[in-house]
Design a protein around this motif. Structure first.
Motif, short mmCIF file in Angstrom:
data_model
loop_
_atom_site.label_atom_id
_atom_site.label_comp_id
_atom_site.label_asym_id
_atom_site.label_seq_id
_atom_site.Cartn_x
_atom_site.Cartn_y
_atom_site.Cartn_z
N GLN A 87 -11.38 2.46 -4.04
CA GLN A 87 -10.83 1.77 -5.83
C GLN A 87 -11.80 0.99 -6.26
O GLN A 87 -11.95 0.48 -5.63
CB GLN A 87 -9.31 1.87 -5.76
N PRO A 88 -11.66 1.25 -7.52
CA PRO A 88 -12.19 -0.14 -8.19
C PRO A 88 -10.86 -1.33 -8.10
O PRO A 88 -12.30 -2.52 -7.85
CB PRO A 88 -12.01 0.26 -9.85
N SER A 89 -10.41 -1.29 -7.90
CA SER A 89 -9.56 -2.55 -7.44
C SER A 89 -10.08 -3.22 -6.41
O SER A 89 -9.79 -4.44 -5.90
CB SER A 89 -7.71 -2.69 -7.08
N VAL A 92 -13.21 -6.10 -5.96
CA VAL A 92 -12.67 -7.19 -6.48
C VAL A 92 -12.18 -7.67 -5.36
O VAL A 92 -11.81 -8.92 -4.94
CB VAL A 92 -10.64 -7.08 -7.57
#
Lengths: 198, 198
Positions: A87-89, A92
């Motif tokens: 996932q993109p998160s 981060v």
């Protein structure tokens, strides 16, 4: 009241946020209207803009309003290292916590043929294209150690091998400060299987 | 990344919501972008509209996008009863929990001369005008039993008496299901002072 007031419409609309029930939505609406109109107006502007313009980075599939995301467009990142996440998160989290300064690739899920999620849905054709066309030396898999995650990891390992790219997987085991008695059995089994020489 | 990405701007902007820290803001942003663009777009529209158009009801000072709020404009409400509250959110709570179907008046705070909050800031001139011009029989004070709250209640009681309007205050005491040993001393003292014949 015959028609729905704007206040009630705002309270309803706030409930689309995760973890926001009727009470918190009401508290948020009153807070914005009574104490922070400016913040609310800015949030509304940025949110409308983000919903309309954020799409997927052409190269790594993370969320970005540009054709290439900030990381992919940054020439200082090490293009020989590629970390594959679900996932993109997670980008981060990894960028904040580790000293990894390579590039990323976002799958958006795990292989799950029963749910209709095959290699194309995860962009594995795009990933294989990158292994073929770019000068990637190592692919680091940061994928959950579930059944589907492991199948996905194996699938990627297979075509990485065909392109002669080194492939690694992040370590799974007992977390820092984790008390053994409170760690679940699956994690403990992984930690034992992944033991190393001291 | 030289410029702030729209995603990061959205995460920052979400932090103006009460109770939303960096982690929840990030979770909300990813949730909207990955799973609920439509909800996010609707929320942005309603929020912008509400921030721009919601103001104070001319008659009761609650939040409304109209000159007169839904309750004040409703001819079925009993105009002989007026409940005075501190905040607009209390109107929602009272209307949901009780069978009160009169009108309201929102102070927006309590008398606090040291903080520069006098009768004018609380709209007490507007309230006195209503007692003079409307056919109000009873004013019900739903004001916190703090020092400032009691001073505010006394101030209103004084001019209500001048206009010959009956004035009452909601009961303060031990809440339903409240265990005596867990109730604070101030509440217990109020409950004793306000005891009634059985």
């Amino acid at each position: 009241m015959a028609e729905r007031s704007l206040l009630n419409q705002l309270i309803d609309a706030l409930r689309c946020l995760p973890g926001v029930g009727p009470k918190s939505a009401q508290r948020m609406a009153f807070h914005l209207l009574e104490r922070d109109r400016e913040g609310g107006a800015r949030l509304a502007r940025v949110m409308a803009d983000a919903m309309a313009r954020v799409q997927s980075c052409r190269r790594c599939r993370t969320l970005s309003e540009h054709d290439l995301c900030g990381i992919c467009a940054n020439p200082k990142r090490d293009a020989s290292l590629l970390c594959v996440v679900e996932q993109p998160s997670e980008i981060v989290a990894i960028d904040q916590a580790t000293d990894f300064r390579g590039l990323y690739f976002v799958l958006g899920g795990r292989l799950s043929p029963l749910d209709g999620i095959g290699p194309d849905e995860l962009g594995l054709d795009v990933l294989e294209g990158r292994l073929r066309d770019e000068s990637i030396m190592e692919v680091i898999l940061a994928i959950s150690p579930t059944v589907e995650g492991s199948a996905t990891a194996q699938f990627i390992a297979d075509f990485a091998a065909r392109h002669g790219v080194k492939i690694t997987r992040i370590a799974h085991g007992v977390p820092l400060g984790g008390e053994l008695e409170h760690v679940d059995g699956g994690t403990l089994a992984l930690a034992f299987a992944g033991r190393r020489d001291l």
